[in-house]
Structures are given as structure tokens and as C-alpha cells.
Design a protein around this motif. Sequence first.
Motif, PDB file in Angstrom:
ATOM      1  N   SER A 167       0.841  -1.195   0.000  1.00  0.00           N
ATOM      2  CA  SER A 167       0.000   0.000   0.000  1.00  0.00           C
ATOM      3  C   SER A 167       0.869   1.236   0.000  1.00  0.00           C
ATOM      4  O   SER A 167       1.854   1.313   0.741  1.00  0.00           O
ATOM      5  N   ALA A 168       0.497   2.181  -0.807  1.00  0.00           N
ATOM      6  CA  ALA A 168       1.216   3.456  -0.862  1.00  0.00           C
ATOM      7  C   ALA A 168       0.668   4.400   0.191  1.00  0.00           C
ATOM      8  O   ALA A 168      -0.522   4.367   0.523  1.00  0.00           O
ATOM      9  N   GLY A 169       1.546   5.238   0.721  1.00  0.00           N
ATOM     10  CA  GLY A 169       1.117   6.220   1.692  1.00  0.00           C
ATOM     11  C   GLY A 169       0.651   7.490   1.015  1.00  0.00           C
ATOM     12  O   GLY A 169       0.252   7.502  -0.146  1.00  0.00           O
ATOM     13  N   GLY A 170       0.692   8.575   1.757  1.00  0.00           N
ATOM     14  CA  GLY A 170       0.309   9.862   1.201  1.00  0.00           C
ATOM     15  C   GLY A 170      -1.178  10.121   1.306  1.00  0.00           C
ATOM     16  O   GLY A 170      -1.923   9.425   1.999  1.00  0.00           O
ATOM     17  N   ARG A 171      -1.602  11.171   0.610  1.00  0.00           N
ATOM     18  CA  ARG A 171      -3.002  11.564   0.671  1.00  0.00           C
ATOM     19  C   ARG A 171      -3.887  10.512   0.014  1.00  0.00           C
ATOM     20  O   ARG A 171      -3.560   9.928  -0.999  1.00  0.00           O
ATOM     21  N   GLY A 172      -5.029  10.277   0.629  1.00  0.00           N
ATOM     22  CA  GLY A 172      -5.955   9.282   0.112  1.00  0.00           C
ATOM     23  C   GLY A 172      -5.613   7.861   0.480  1.00  0.00           C
ATOM     24  O   GLY A 172      -6.276   6.932   0.015  1.00  0.00           O
ATOM     25  N   ALA A 173      -4.564   7.671   1.351  1.00  0.00           N
ATOM     26  CA  ALA A 173      -4.160   6.312   1.708  1.00  0.00           C
ATOM     27  C   ALA A 173      -5.269   5.582   2.457  1.00  0.00           C
ATOM     28  O   ALA A 173      -5.526   4.403   2.214  1.00  0.00           O
ATOM     29  N   LEU A 174      -5.940   6.288   3.371  1.00  0.00           N
ATOM     30  CA  LEU A 174      -7.008   5.657   4.144  1.00  0.00           C
ATOM     31  C   LEU A 174      -8.165   5.254   3.250  1.00  0.00           C
ATOM     32  O   LEU A 174      -8.718   4.155   3.386  1.00  0.00           O
ATOM     33  N   ARG A 175      -8.527   6.122   2.299  1.00  0.00           N
ATOM     34  CA  ARG A 175      -9.625   5.793   1.388  1.00  0.00           C
ATOM     35  C   ARG A 175      -9.284   4.574   0.539  1.00  0.00           C
ATOM     36  O   ARG A 175     -10.129   3.695   0.325  1.00  0.00           O
ATOM     37  N   ARG A 176      -8.039   4.527   0.061  1.00  0.00           N
ATOM     38  CA  ARG A 176      -7.635   3.364  -0.730  1.00  0.00           C
ATOM     39  C   ARG A 176      -7.618   2.105   0.119  1.00  0.00           C
ATOM     40  O   ARG A 176      -7.990   1.019  -0.347  1.00  0.00           O
ATOM     41  N   LEU A 177      -7.195   2.244   1.377  1.00  0.00           N
ATOM     42  CA  LEU A 177      -7.148   1.085   2.268  1.00  0.00           C
ATOM     43  C   LEU A 177      -8.543   0.528   2.524  1.00  0.00           C
ATOM     44  O   LEU A 177      -8.770  -0.690   2.457  1.00  0.00           O
ATOM     45  N   LEU A 178      -9.495   1.414   2.784  1.00  0.00           N
ATOM     46  CA  LEU A 178     -10.858   0.973   3.067  1.00  0.00           C
ATOM     47  C   LEU A 178     -11.526   0.356   1.835  1.00  0.00           C
ATOM     48  O   LEU A 178     -12.511  -0.378   1.972  1.00  0.00           O
ATOM     49  N   GLY A 179     -10.996   0.649   0.664  1.00  0.00           N
ATOM     50  CA  GLY A 179     -11.562   0.086  -0.551  1.00  0.00           C
ATOM     51  C   GLY A 179     -10.968  -1.252  -0.956  1.00  0.00           C
ATOM     52  O   GLY A 179     -11.361  -1.802  -1.988  1.00  0.00           O
ATOM     53  N   ARG A 180     -10.045  -1.785  -0.149  1.00  0.00           N
ATOM     54  CA  ARG A 180      -9.403  -3.052  -0.508  1.00  0.00           C
ATOM     55  C   ARG A 180     -10.029  -4.200   0.283  1.00  0.00           C
ATOM     56  O   ARG A 180     -10.154  -4.130   1.514  1.00  0.00           O
ATOM     57  N   PRO A 181     -10.435  -5.273  -0.399  1.00  0.00           N
ATOM     58  CA  PRO A 181     -11.038  -6.411   0.312  1.00  0.00           C
ATOM     59  C   PRO A 181     -10.103  -7.040   1.342  1.00  0.00           C
ATOM     60  O   PRO A 181     -10.570  -7.570   2.352  1.00  0.00           O
ATOM     61  N   GLN A 182      -8.778  -6.987   1.088  1.00  0.00           N
ATOM     62  CA  GLN A 182      -7.838  -7.576   2.034  1.00  0.00           C
ATOM     63  C   GLN A 182      -7.921  -6.902   3.402  1.00  0.00           C
ATOM     64  O   GLN A 182      -7.743  -7.549   4.438  1.00  0.00           O
ATOM     65  N   TRP A 183      -8.200  -5.604   3.396  1.00  0.00           N
ATOM     66  CA  TRP A 183      -8.310  -4.888   4.667  1.00  0.00           C
ATOM     67  C   TRP A 183      -9.502  -5.403   5.467  1.00  0.00           C
ATOM     68  O   TRP A 183      -9.400  -5.659   6.670  1.00  0.00           O
ATOM     69  N   TRP A 184     -10.617  -5.579   4.809  1.00  0.00           N
ATOM     70  CA  TRP A 184     -11.811  -6.044   5.518  1.00  0.00           C
ATOM     71  C   TRP A 184     -11.663  -7.501   5.937  1.00  0.00           C
ATOM     72  O   TRP A 184     -12.254  -7.923   6.939  1.00  0.00           O
TER      73      TRP A 184
END
Length: 346
Positions: A38-55
Motif C-alpha cells: 500500500s502506498a502512503g500519502g493523501r488518500g491512503a485511508l480511502r484506498r485502504l478501506l476500498g481493498r477487500p484484504q483490509w476487511w
Amino acid sequence: MSGAGGTAGTVVAVLLSLVSAAGYALAAVAQSRLASTSAGGRGALRRLLGRPQWWSAVGLNAAGALAHVAALHYGPLTLVQPLGALTLVAALPIGAYGAHRRVSRVEWRGALWTLAGLVGLVAVTGPVAPDEALDLRETLIVTSATLLLIALLASRGRGGAQTRGGGQGRERGGERGRGLGHATASGVASAAGSALTQTLTVALARDLPGGPTAWWQTALLALLIAAFAAGGLLLSQAAYRGGLAAPLAVVNLSNPAAAAVIGVALLGETFRAGPWGWAVAAVASLVAARGVVLLTTGLGTEATGDGTADGSVPTPREAAPSLDEAARLVVPDTLAGQEPLPEPVR
């Protein structure tokens, strides 16, 4: 319990504790692999929440928590809590298998030292009595102190990022420092959430200490618990960018340590066995710290998979390919009839 029923209950508690440790271990490995891609920076949280692996990781954490609660129904805390420390031992081989490497001797030694220290610390930490809870003033103290500590640890992590200009070694050290700082913050957030959960349980059963429970107090507790739970999970996710073993060890250590501080400072608790309990806790903390140091030392082999079987770190010549070797790793010499890559100018 006693007799056959007591034996059966103990067996069920042990099995559920192992299931809980496996759930937490799988979740930690999933978060670590997710952090590495996962890349950091702006929008990292939004991208993280959109990944099935996170859930999936969230679900595994929830399954581990439910199994832990169920284990406490069948067995005593003195049995269930130490078994929960097996999360670290389980995560090492699972993570190594996913990375197609072997667990080094340094990592195994670090895990065993950390496990011994954690078990010793949990063994002398008295459990919170069911009717003990924080009053409103103490709740605000715990919340404020936890938020301040998390902010300090997060700012320390941002400061570590400024060391990248000093070379790869300094960058790696900064990444490790940020990971351990976020891991400590995650454990502290989880401990505060546990203390507030205990308070909410008491509030739902009877009045809070110091007076009747107002609806807004109950709502405030529920909001703070949810915030600390989510914050602890996100902080652990950030911690795993620096590796798996050492941050996981720090999360598992800082949680009971912070809970013990809250219990001693605000709930009138003390370590078991009086002065001897304090001495055992001090020694256990040193043993666990030794384990974390070993696991931190093994982060280089953990992140790259280049470590040898005995945990030694390759020399710079072995670890870094030459320029032409690196080029051939990225683009093979022959691609659909193309000519081999030219040798780089030296």
C-alpha cells in the motif's frame, strides 16, 4: 469447575485460545502484507478501506476477539491471557510461509524472549474486578492521556521520516522506529478501549461510580470505545510497514502494560504477590524488551527474505546486485526474440 466438567471446560478454553491466537496472527500477517503493497500519502485511508484484504483482516481480528471472549467464559484469565501471547509465535511461520522464506534463528529467539516476558507480565497482573470502573473524571483523564501519547508517538514517526536523506541504512532505521512507535500507540489505544469497555459494561449494569448514569455518558463511552478500537487497528496497520514480528511484539506488550498502568493508577489495583510481583513484572519487562530488540535486529532479513538460516544478515555485496544484475532481474535477457540487454557503461 471441578472433575470432568472442569477438565472439559479447560480443554475448551485452551482450544478457543488457540483459535483466537491463530485469528489474530492471520490478521497481523494480512495487515503486514497489505502494508507492504500500500502506498502512503493523501488518500491512503480511502484506498485502504476500498481493498477487500483490509476487511478480511478486520474480520480475522473480530473472530480472534470473539474466540478470546468465549475462552474467558470457559477458563480463567490466568490461563487464557498467556495463551493469547502465542499470536506472535504463530504469526512468524505464517508470515514467513507467505514470503517464501524460513524463520531465522534470531527471530525465533526474539519471539521466545518476548513470549516469556509477556507471560511473566500477565501472570502478575491482577484482572479487573467485574464491578470496578472509571468515573467520568477518570474516563476523561484516560482519554486525554491516551490521545496525547498517541500524538507524541505519531509526531516522532513523522520526525523519523526526515532521516531518509542520510542513506538506505538510515531510511531503514527510520522505518523501524516509525513502526515501533505506531505499534506502541496501537497497544495503548487498545488498552484504553478495554478500560472504557469495562466501564461501559458496569454502566449498563448499574450506575457509574459517583452518581447515576446519564444517557450522554453512555453514548460518550460507546463513541470513545469505537474510536479507540478503530484507531488501534489503523495504527497497527501503519506499524506493519516496518515489518511484522517486532511491531506485533510491541503491540502485544504495550497493551497489557498500559492496562496495568490504568489499573494501578486509577482502579486501585496492584501486582500479585506484593513487592515480589513488582519485581517479577520488572524482570519480565526486561526479558520482553530483549526479545523486541532481537526481533528488530531480524527485521532486515524479514523484509527481504535474504537472511540465512541462522539469522545472519548478508554482506552488502550479497544483498545488493550489481547494476547489470538488477537490470536482468527487471527485464530478462530475451523477450520474444529481442537481443540481450547491453552491459551498462562502467
